[in-house]
Motif scaffolding. Structure first.
Motif, PDB file in Angstrom:
ATOM      1  N   ARG A 259       0.859  -1.181   0.000  1.00  0.00           N
ATOM      2  CA  ARG A 259       0.000   0.000   0.000  1.00  0.00           C
ATOM      3  C   ARG A 259       0.903   1.242   0.000  1.00  0.00           C
ATOM      4  NH1 ARG A 259      -3.149  -3.401  -0.966  1.00  0.00           N
ATOM      5  NH2 ARG A 259      -5.248  -3.731  -0.100  1.00  0.00           N
ATOM      6  N   PRO A 260       0.403   2.369  -0.496  1.00  0.00           N
ATOM      7  CA  PRO A 260       1.245   3.571  -0.553  1.00  0.00           C
ATOM      8  C   PRO A 260       1.548   4.178   0.816  1.00  0.00           C
ATOM      9  CG  PRO A 260      -0.973   4.035  -1.363  1.00  0.00           C
ATOM     10  CD  PRO A 260      -0.877   2.552  -1.208  1.00  0.00           C
ATOM     11  N   GLN A 278       0.549  -7.331   7.585  1.00  0.00           N
ATOM     12  CA  GLN A 278       0.738  -8.041   6.308  1.00  0.00           C
ATOM     13  C   GLN A 278       0.989  -7.071   5.154  1.00  0.00           C
ATOM     14  OE1 GLN A 278       0.480 -10.650   8.821  1.00  0.00           O
ATOM     15  NE2 GLN A 278       0.774 -11.429   6.760  1.00  0.00           N
ATOM     16  N   VAL A 279       1.198  -5.783   5.456  1.00  0.00           N
ATOM     17  CA  VAL A 279       1.291  -4.757   4.412  1.00  0.00           C
ATOM     18  C   VAL A 279       2.674  -4.112   4.409  1.00  0.00           C
ATOM     19  CG1 VAL A 279       0.290  -2.636   3.489  1.00  0.00           C
ATOM     20  CG2 VAL A 279      -1.176  -4.298   4.668  1.00  0.00           C
ATOM     21  N   VAL A 280       3.273  -4.032   3.221  1.00  0.00           N
ATOM     22  CA  VAL A 280       4.508  -3.273   3.001  1.00  0.00           C
ATOM     23  C   VAL A 280       4.099  -1.888   2.499  1.00  0.00           C
ATOM     24  CG1 VAL A 280       6.664  -3.134   1.718  1.00  0.00           C
ATOM     25  CG2 VAL A 280       5.808  -5.364   2.463  1.00  0.00           C
ATOM     26  N   ASN A 281       4.550  -0.841   3.197  1.00  0.00           N
ATOM     27  CA  ASN A 281       4.119   0.525   2.898  1.00  0.00           C
ATOM     28  C   ASN A 281       5.264   1.355   2.320  1.00  0.00           C
ATOM     29  OD1 ASN A 281       1.369   0.454   4.424  1.00  0.00           O
ATOM     30  ND2 ASN A 281       2.855  -0.291   5.924  1.00  0.00           N
ATOM     31  N   THR A 292       4.256  -3.681  11.014  1.00  0.00           N
ATOM     32  CA  THR A 292       3.956  -3.801   9.597  1.00  0.00           C
ATOM     33  C   THR A 292       4.792  -4.916   8.968  1.00  0.00           C
ATOM     34  OG1 THR A 292       5.674  -2.234   8.887  1.00  0.00           O
ATOM     35  CG2 THR A 292       3.538  -1.305   9.503  1.00  0.00           C
ATOM     36  N   ALA A 293       4.474  -5.211   7.708  1.00  0.00           N
ATOM     37  CA  ALA A 293       5.247  -6.228   6.991  1.00  0.00           C
ATOM     38  C   ALA A 293       6.594  -5.702   6.547  1.00  0.00           C
ATOM     39  CB  ALA A 293       4.465  -6.727   5.785  1.00  0.00           C
ATOM     40  N   GLY A 294       6.686  -4.407   6.249  1.00  0.00           N
ATOM     41  CA  GLY A 294       7.950  -3.836   5.807  1.00  0.00           C
ATOM     42  C   GLY A 294       7.749  -2.421   5.310  1.00  0.00           C
ATOM     43  N   THR A 295       8.853  -1.791   4.939  1.00  0.00           N
ATOM     44  CA  THR A 295       8.814  -0.411   4.466  1.00  0.00           C
ATOM     45  C   THR A 295       9.673  -0.277   3.227  1.00  0.00           C
ATOM     46  OG1 THR A 295       8.509   0.438   6.718  1.00  0.00           O
ATOM     47  CG2 THR A 295       9.281   1.998   5.047  1.00  0.00           C
ATOM     48  N   ASN A 296       9.090   0.358   2.197  1.00  0.00           N
ATOM     49  CA  ASN A 296       9.819   0.629   0.962  1.00  0.00           C
ATOM     50  C   ASN A 296       9.768   2.135   0.708  1.00  0.00           C
ATOM     51  OD1 ASN A 296      11.231   0.216  -1.408  1.00  0.00           O
ATOM     52  ND2 ASN A 296       9.405  -0.261  -2.596  1.00  0.00           N
ATOM     53  N   GLY A 297      10.362   2.888   1.628  1.00  0.00           N
ATOM     54  CA  GLY A 297      10.316   4.338   1.534  1.00  0.00           C
ATOM     55  C   GLY A 297      10.708   4.985   2.842  1.00  0.00           C
ATOM     56  N   TYR A 313      15.573   2.543   2.595  1.00  0.00           N
ATOM     57  CA  TYR A 313      15.627   4.000   2.436  1.00  0.00           C
ATOM     58  C   TYR A 313      15.688   4.734   3.773  1.00  0.00           C
ATOM     59  CZ  TYR A 313      14.636   2.693  -2.339  1.00  0.00           C
ATOM     60  OH  TYR A 313      14.695   2.100  -3.553  1.00  0.00           O
ATOM     61  N   PHE A 314      14.602   4.819   4.583  1.00  0.00           N
ATOM     62  CA  PHE A 314      14.696   5.632   5.800  1.00  0.00           C
ATOM     63  C   PHE A 314      13.781   5.069   6.871  1.00  0.00           C
ATOM     64  CE2 PHE A 314      13.432   9.034   8.646  1.00  0.00           C
ATOM     65  CZ  PHE A 314      14.641   9.675   8.913  1.00  0.00           C
ATOM     66  N   GLN A 315      14.346   4.919   8.090  1.00  0.00           N
ATOM     67  CA  GLN A 315      13.557   4.471   9.234  1.00  0.00           C
ATOM     68  C   GLN A 315      14.070   5.170  10.489  1.00  0.00           C
ATOM     69  OE1 GLN A 315      14.050   0.441  10.885  1.00  0.00           O
ATOM     70  NE2 GLN A 315      11.833   0.162  10.684  1.00  0.00           N
ATOM     71  N   ALA A 316      13.158   5.748  11.258  1.00  0.00           N
ATOM     72  CA  ALA A 316      13.540   6.453  12.479  1.00  0.00           C
ATOM     73  C   ALA A 316      12.516   6.170  13.568  1.00  0.00           C
ATOM     74  CB  ALA A 316      13.641   7.952  12.234  1.00  0.00           C
TER      75      ALA A 316
END
Length: 600
Positions: A259-260, A278-281, A292-297, A313-316
């Motif tokens: 999902r965006p 279950q969602v990669v955002n 969450t399932a993961g982050t692509n952003g 990319y970025f996680q804080a």
């Protein structure tokens, strides 16, 4: 496309034609006869077939699959893998609509019960969900579930029912209708005992032995759980994730979507509801914490972020980030970062970073960095750094650096450095290595398979000296102390230096040892600086495995502020018999000597 190709190849055994005329024989005996005639193997769960039932069959030049369908007409399917035909129960799924009424509201209700197809027992804690709307529910102790779906969905909706150790079941439902369903699920056909019948079993019936394949329960469990449940076992996972969220993760380990964006207050309370894990955002904002399932952003958490899969990319986070997959890009936390796979990033934490896989990049921690595999890059910490495997880079620590395998680069610590194999340099008070191809600079350098000598020597200033020389043959450190034994000419000295051993013959019995040593001389008072620096050019001759003797000239440079002697102590240094070169009124030099023995 790959699956279609495999299915096409997998009909070779099932399409073979055989002829049989059998009357009232046990089913397992009949399967042996078919295996022999077809030249293939049968594999099935020993508890899934009525082996002792009596069957009759009379066919001529019929495909194996057709014969098997006559023998086992209900609830079985036949799959082929290489030279094996696998017999297993077919996933029979019954859907019964017991109530169907048009809903006039913007939402409609789908409810019902989920049962085990074989036993008829209710299945508790099964996940019932709609993939597009990300709506889900868990069945209760009676197998009951209830979902509310939006009526705006015009086409057929699909419910999926998932439960660990069961095959997924999908049911199509008509939208805009309140309805109640009865759904059955088929257990996955893994078992502790698997019977394999080969063609030879029928030919050699007296010596035939069925092969029993034992599947360890741990392997069976891991087959379902995979890697996506590991974050739940961390401290943050145990503390902040509910039992229902962990059960949902076990049930839905094969389903993930993208999902965006998402926004959540705490895990399970957010824009994706119970399906958030279950969602990669692409963008994720967790006001307190997220799961969450993961982050692509970009992902930002007020207190914590928990991601089951990859983050890039970025996680804080204000306190901690926990990632079950890989991290790439930039990761920062106020207290701790925990990554259960690999990191290729800039990683910073106020207290510590923990990486279970490889690390590639720059890692900074206020207290401690820990990498369970290899490091390529730089580790910086206030207290300590650890790498279980090879390091190709540099470690900086306020107290200690530890490399369990090898370092190709450098270690700089306020107190101690350790590595098994050194290919680079160490700088600290204490440096330890098993083997060294580099340089250790410190007060005490211990190379376990390196250079260790106890030296007893004499020179023109102090006639009795003891020195501990440790390190490698290329570069070793010297801790030295000595004194002058002559009455009324006392001098005490202690100092530190470096040296190197250069072999002059193949047998290594003759070597040249240049050494540079700086010592403080105590000549009756601490009020003055008395610093003696010596460049010693020693030639060493080995007389045995643990003994050698050495001697050579040296050039001494003495820096002193002392202008008068103290009774009982030598003054001046050196004695009048040595030609002195005066560089200034407080610095002078002369040519002296050094001689002694090495032990060990």
């Amino acid at each position: 496309m790959v699956l279609l190709c495999l299915c096409g190849l997998a009909q070779a055994q099932l399409n073979k034609t055989i002829s049989l005329n059998i009357n009232q024989q046990r089913l397992d005996n009949v399967l042996e006869i078919i295996s022999n005639k077809g030249g293939f193997y049968f594999s099935y769960n020993s508890n899934s077939l009525p082996k002792d039932s009596l069957v009759s069959v009379n066919v001529k030049n019929k495909p194996v699959q057709e014969v098997l369908q006559q023998l086992l007409p209900y609830h079985y399917e036949f799959k082929e893998s290489g030279n094996y035909i696998i017999i297993r129960r077919a996933p029979i799924r019954v859907t019964v609509i017991t109530n169907k009424a048009v809903s006039v509201d913007k939402t409609y209700t789908v409810s019902g019960f989920v049962y085990d197809e074989q036993s008829g027992m209710a299945i508790t804690e099964a996940s019932v969900y709609e993939k597009d709307w990300l709506v889900s529910s868990l069945t209760n102790n009676s197998g009951y579930f209830k979902l509310r779906l939006k009526s705006s969905k015009a086409s057929l909706a699909t419910l999926t029912i998932s439960k660990e150790f069961y095959e997924d079941t999908s049911v199509q439902i008509q939208p805009k209708h309140n309805q109640e369903l009865t759904i059955t699920m088929v257990p996955v056909t893994y078992a502790n005992s698997q019977v394999i019948i080969s063609p030879e079993d029928y030919i050699n019936r007296d010596t035939a032995k069925y092969e029993t394949v034992t599947v360890a329960p741990s392997l069976l469990i891991n087959n379902f759980l995979g890697d996506t449940n590991k974050v739940e076992k961390t401290f943050i996972g145990r503390t902040f994730l509910s039992a229902k969220q962990k059960i949902q993760t076990l049930n839905l380990n094969k389903f993930f979507t993208t999902r965006p964006f998402q926004v959540s207050l705490v895990p399970g309370l957010g824009s994706h509801g119970k399906m958030g894990a279950q969602v990669v955002n692409n963008f994720s904002l967790n006001l307190f914490g997220g799961y969450t399932a993961g982050t692509n952003g970009i992902e930002i958490g007020g207190v914590f972020n928990v991601d089951k899969k990859d983050v890039q990319y970025f996680q804080a986070a204000g306190v901690t980030n926990v990632v079950g997959g890989n991290v790439k890009g930039f990761q920062v936390a106020g207290v701790n970062n925990t990554v259960l796979k690999n990191v290729k990033a800039f990683q910073a934490a106020g207290v510590g970073n923990f990486v279970k896989g490889n690390f590639n990049g720059l890692q900074i921690a206020g207290v401690y960095n820990h990498v369970s595999d290899t490091v390529r890059g730089v580790q910086i910490s206030g207290v300590g750094n650890f790498s279980k495997q090879k390091i190709k880079g540099i470690q900086f620590a306020g107290v200690a650096n530890f490399s369990n395998k090898e370092i190709e680069g450098g270690q700089i610590a306020g107190v101690i450095n350790y590595t098994k194999k050194l290919k680079g340099f160490q700088f600290g008070i204490i440096n330890i290595a098993d083997t060294s191809e580099g340089v250790s600079i410190g007060l005490l350098n211990i190379i376990i398979n390196g250079y260790h000598k106890l030296a007893i020597s004499t020179n023109e200033v102090t006639n009795l000296n003891a020195a501990l020389k440790t390190g490698s043959h290329k570069f070793y450190s010297i801790l030295q102390a000595g004194f002058q034994t002559k009455a009324n000419e006392k001098i005490f000295s202690f100092g530190y230096g470096f040296g190197s051993e250069i072999n002059l013959n193949k047998k290594k019995t003759l070597s040249f040892n240049p050494e540079l040593v700086s010592s403080y001389l105590y000549m009756g008072t601490w009020d003055y600086l008395n610093l003696l620096n010596r460049l010693q050019l020693n030639f060493n001759v080995k007389a045995g495995k643990y003994f050698s003797f050495y001697a050579g000239p040296c050039y001494a440079v003495f820096i002193t502020d002392q202008t008068t002697g103290v009774t009982g102590y030598r003054f001046p240094v050196p004695t009048q018999s040595y030609a002195v070169h005066n560089f200034s009124n407080r610095v002078k030099g002369w040519i002296g000597f050094n001689a002694g023995i090495h032990l060990f």
